[in-house]
Design a protein around this motif. Structure first.
Motif, PDB file in Angstrom:
ATOM      1  N   ARG A 228       1.054  -2.737  -0.663  1.00  0.00           N
ATOM      2  CA  ARG A 228       1.891  -1.687  -0.968  1.00  0.00           C
ATOM      3  C   ARG A 228       3.294  -2.404  -0.655  1.00  0.00           C
ATOM      4  O   ARG A 228       3.649  -3.254  -0.059  1.00  0.00           O
ATOM      5  CB  ARG A 228       1.814  -0.250   0.076  1.00  0.00           C
ATOM      6  CG  ARG A 228       2.079  -0.732   1.356  1.00  0.00           C
ATOM      7  CD  ARG A 228       2.084   0.385   2.299  1.00  0.00           C
ATOM      8  NE  ARG A 228       2.315   0.224   3.619  1.00  0.00           N
ATOM      9  CZ  ARG A 228       2.152   1.300   4.627  1.00  0.00           C
ATOM     10  NH1 ARG A 228       1.831   2.456   4.494  1.00  0.00           N
ATOM     11  NH2 ARG A 228       2.700   1.011   5.967  1.00  0.00           N
ATOM     12  N   GLN A 229       4.154  -1.806  -1.505  1.00  0.00           N
ATOM     13  CA  GLN A 229       5.542  -2.477  -1.567  1.00  0.00           C
ATOM     14  C   GLN A 229       6.632  -1.058  -1.458  1.00  0.00           C
ATOM     15  O   GLN A 229       6.570  -0.354  -2.446  1.00  0.00           O
ATOM     16  CB  GLN A 229       5.868  -3.126  -2.908  1.00  0.00           C
ATOM     17  CG  GLN A 229       7.410  -3.861  -2.791  1.00  0.00           C
ATOM     18  CD  GLN A 229       7.286  -5.026  -3.700  1.00  0.00           C
ATOM     19  OE1 GLN A 229       6.828  -4.878  -4.656  1.00  0.00           O
ATOM     20  NE2 GLN A 229       8.258  -5.973  -3.673  1.00  0.00           N
ATOM     21  N   ALA A 230       7.389  -1.215  -0.384  1.00  0.00           N
ATOM     22  CA  ALA A 230       8.258   0.037  -0.140  1.00  0.00           C
ATOM     23  C   ALA A 230       9.557  -0.567  -0.550  1.00  0.00           C
ATOM     24  O   ALA A 230       9.650  -1.822  -0.770  1.00  0.00           O
ATOM     25  CB  ALA A 230       8.384   0.448   1.277  1.00  0.00           C
TER      26      ALA A 230
ATOM     27  N   GLN B 142       6.109  -7.192  -0.630  1.00  0.00           N
ATOM     28  CA  GLN B 142       4.734  -6.571  -0.593  1.00  0.00           C
ATOM     29  C   GLN B 142       3.767  -6.629   0.635  1.00  0.00           C
ATOM     30  O   GLN B 142       3.897  -7.907   1.049  1.00  0.00           O
ATOM     31  CB  GLN B 142       4.034  -6.772  -1.712  1.00  0.00           C
ATOM     32  CG  GLN B 142       2.703  -6.015  -2.310  1.00  0.00           C
ATOM     33  CD  GLN B 142       2.331  -6.439  -3.751  1.00  0.00           C
ATOM     34  OE1 GLN B 142       1.850  -7.712  -3.691  1.00  0.00           O
ATOM     35  NE2 GLN B 142       2.199  -5.693  -4.606  1.00  0.00           N
ATOM     36  N   GLU B 143       3.268  -5.667   1.220  1.00  0.00           N
ATOM     37  CA  GLU B 143       2.347  -6.156   2.370  1.00  0.00           C
ATOM     38  C   GLU B 143       0.637  -5.635   2.030  1.00  0.00           C
ATOM     39  O   GLU B 143       0.622  -4.555   1.417  1.00  0.00           O
ATOM     40  CB  GLU B 143       2.989  -5.263   3.556  1.00  0.00           C
ATOM     41  CG  GLU B 143       2.877  -3.788   3.460  1.00  0.00           C
ATOM     42  CD  GLU B 143       3.489  -2.970   4.753  1.00  0.00           C
ATOM     43  OE1 GLU B 143       3.609  -3.730   5.493  1.00  0.00           O
ATOM     44  OE2 GLU B 143       3.637  -1.963   4.777  1.00  0.00           O
ATOM     45  N   PHE B 144       0.115  -6.183   3.100  1.00  0.00           N
ATOM     46  CA  PHE B 144      -1.384  -5.840   2.947  1.00  0.00           C
ATOM     47  C   PHE B 144      -1.501  -4.599   3.613  1.00  0.00           C
ATOM     48  O   PHE B 144      -1.133  -4.230   4.506  1.00  0.00           O
ATOM     49  CB  PHE B 144      -1.949  -6.917   3.656  1.00  0.00           C
ATOM     50  CG  PHE B 144      -3.729  -6.823   3.985  1.00  0.00           C
ATOM     51  CD1 PHE B 144      -4.034  -6.191   5.143  1.00  0.00           C
ATOM     52  CD2 PHE B 144      -4.459  -7.035   2.960  1.00  0.00           C
ATOM     53  CE1 PHE B 144      -5.454  -6.166   5.397  1.00  0.00           C
ATOM     54  CE2 PHE B 144      -5.769  -6.836   2.905  1.00  0.00           C
ATOM     55  CZ  PHE B 144      -6.170  -6.557   4.304  1.00  0.00           C
ATOM     56  N   VAL B 145      -2.587  -3.744   3.044  1.00  0.00           N
ATOM     57  CA  VAL B 145      -2.754  -2.615   3.385  1.00  0.00           C
ATOM     58  C   VAL B 145      -4.346  -2.622   4.054  1.00  0.00           C
ATOM     59  O   VAL B 145      -4.628  -2.102   5.412  1.00  0.00           O
ATOM     60  CB  VAL B 145      -2.614  -1.447   2.505  1.00  0.00           C
ATOM     61  CG1 VAL B 145      -3.282  -0.113   3.201  1.00  0.00           C
ATOM     62  CG2 VAL B 145      -1.285  -1.286   2.240  1.00  0.00           C
ATOM     63  N   SER B 146      -5.229  -2.815   3.331  1.00  0.00           N
ATOM     64  CA  SER B 146      -6.412  -2.868   3.407  1.00  0.00           C
ATOM     65  C   SER B 146      -7.342  -3.568   2.537  1.00  0.00           C
ATOM     66  O   SER B 146      -7.043  -3.715   1.190  1.00  0.00           O
ATOM     67  CB  SER B 146      -7.358  -1.354   3.611  1.00  0.00           C
ATOM     68  OG  SER B 146      -8.445  -1.154   3.946  1.00  0.00           O
ATOM     69  N   ALA B 147      -8.447  -3.986   2.986  1.00  0.00           N
ATOM     70  CA  ALA B 147      -9.475  -4.796   1.864  1.00  0.00           C
ATOM     71  C   ALA B 147     -10.963  -4.396   2.225  1.00  0.00           C
ATOM     72  O   ALA B 147     -11.427  -3.991   3.516  1.00  0.00           O
ATOM     73  CB  ALA B 147      -9.335  -6.224   1.900  1.00  0.00           C
TER      74      ALA B 147
ATOM     75  N   TYR C 260       1.664   1.688  -4.210  1.00  0.00           N
ATOM     76  CA  TYR C 260       0.476   1.086  -3.699  1.00  0.00           C
ATOM     77  C   TYR C 260      -0.439   0.286  -4.989  1.00  0.00           C
ATOM     78  O   TYR C 260      -0.441   0.893  -6.040  1.00  0.00           O
ATOM     79  CB  TYR C 260      -0.363   2.157  -3.172  1.00  0.00           C
ATOM     80  CG  TYR C 260       0.012   2.603  -1.749  1.00  0.00           C
ATOM     81  CD1 TYR C 260       1.185   3.461  -1.927  1.00  0.00           C
ATOM     82  CD2 TYR C 260      -0.711   2.266  -0.608  1.00  0.00           C
ATOM     83  CE1 TYR C 260       1.740   3.779  -0.384  1.00  0.00           C
ATOM     84  CE2 TYR C 260      -0.248   2.675   0.432  1.00  0.00           C
ATOM     85  CZ  TYR C 260       0.756   3.471   0.630  1.00  0.00           C
ATOM     86  OH  TYR C 260       1.315   3.693   1.916  1.00  0.00           O
ATOM     87  N   TYR C 261      -0.830  -0.813  -4.500  1.00  0.00           N
ATOM     88  CA  TYR C 261      -1.253  -1.600  -5.760  1.00  0.00           C
ATOM     89  C   TYR C 261      -2.717  -2.311  -5.307  1.00  0.00           C
ATOM     90  O   TYR C 261      -2.966  -2.359  -4.174  1.00  0.00           O
ATOM     91  CB  TYR C 261      -0.555  -3.045  -5.878  1.00  0.00           C
ATOM     92  CG  TYR C 261       0.964  -2.858  -6.389  1.00  0.00           C
ATOM     93  CD1 TYR C 261       1.563  -2.807  -5.342  1.00  0.00           C
ATOM     94  CD2 TYR C 261       0.896  -2.877  -7.729  1.00  0.00           C
ATOM     95  CE1 TYR C 261       3.063  -2.520  -6.085  1.00  0.00           C
ATOM     96  CE2 TYR C 261       2.354  -2.794  -8.147  1.00  0.00           C
ATOM     97  CZ  TYR C 261       3.409  -2.719  -7.124  1.00  0.00           C
ATOM     98  OH  TYR C 261       4.567  -2.525  -7.785  1.00  0.00           O
TER      99      TYR C 261
END
Length: 125
Positions: free
Chosen positions: A38-40, A45-50, A96-97
């Motif tokens: 995600r990028q606010a 951009q930061e890692f959220v989940s995988a 969210y990407y």
């Protein structure tokens, strides 16, 4: 080649929930590790989940700050990965990407080969 299309974003009040979906094209979906970043506004951009590919056990990983609120899952029959987001906060507002890579889970965006266009999530306080 893998094409990714996100959906499910929108406007939600703080404390609410959203489920994001990422539909993938391609015959080898089940062999890819899938991730959400995600990028606010004004931030990197930061890692959220995988979640890893199925035959490696479908292992999941989350950013520490999101554990317990977000859940990632995948349905290989639908070539889709999901991100269930609960107890949303204003600071979760971001684009969210969805991303895919053929290796194991990685936390750096540069490690992912395929990206979707993103879906906007806005949490009002």
């Amino acid at each position: 080649q893998v094409q990714l299309v996100e959906s499910g974003g929108g406007l939600v009040q703080a404390g609410g929930s959203l489920r994001l979906s990422c539909a993938a094209s391609g015959r080898s979906f089940s062999s890819y590790t899938m991730a959400w970043f995600r990028q606010a506004p004004g931030k990197e951009q930061e890692f959220v989940s995988a979640i890893t590919f199925t035959w490696s056990g479908g292992r999941t990983s989350y950013a520490d700050s999101l554990k317990g609120r977000f859940t990632i899952s995948r349905d290989n029959t639908k070539n889709t990965v999901y991100l269930q987001m609960n107890s949303l906060k204003a600071e979760d507002t971001a684009v969210y990407y969805c991303a895919a890579r053929s290796g194991s889970i990685h936390y750096q965006r540069s490690a992912y080969d395929y990206w979707g266009q993103g879906t906007q999530v806005t949490v009002s306080s």
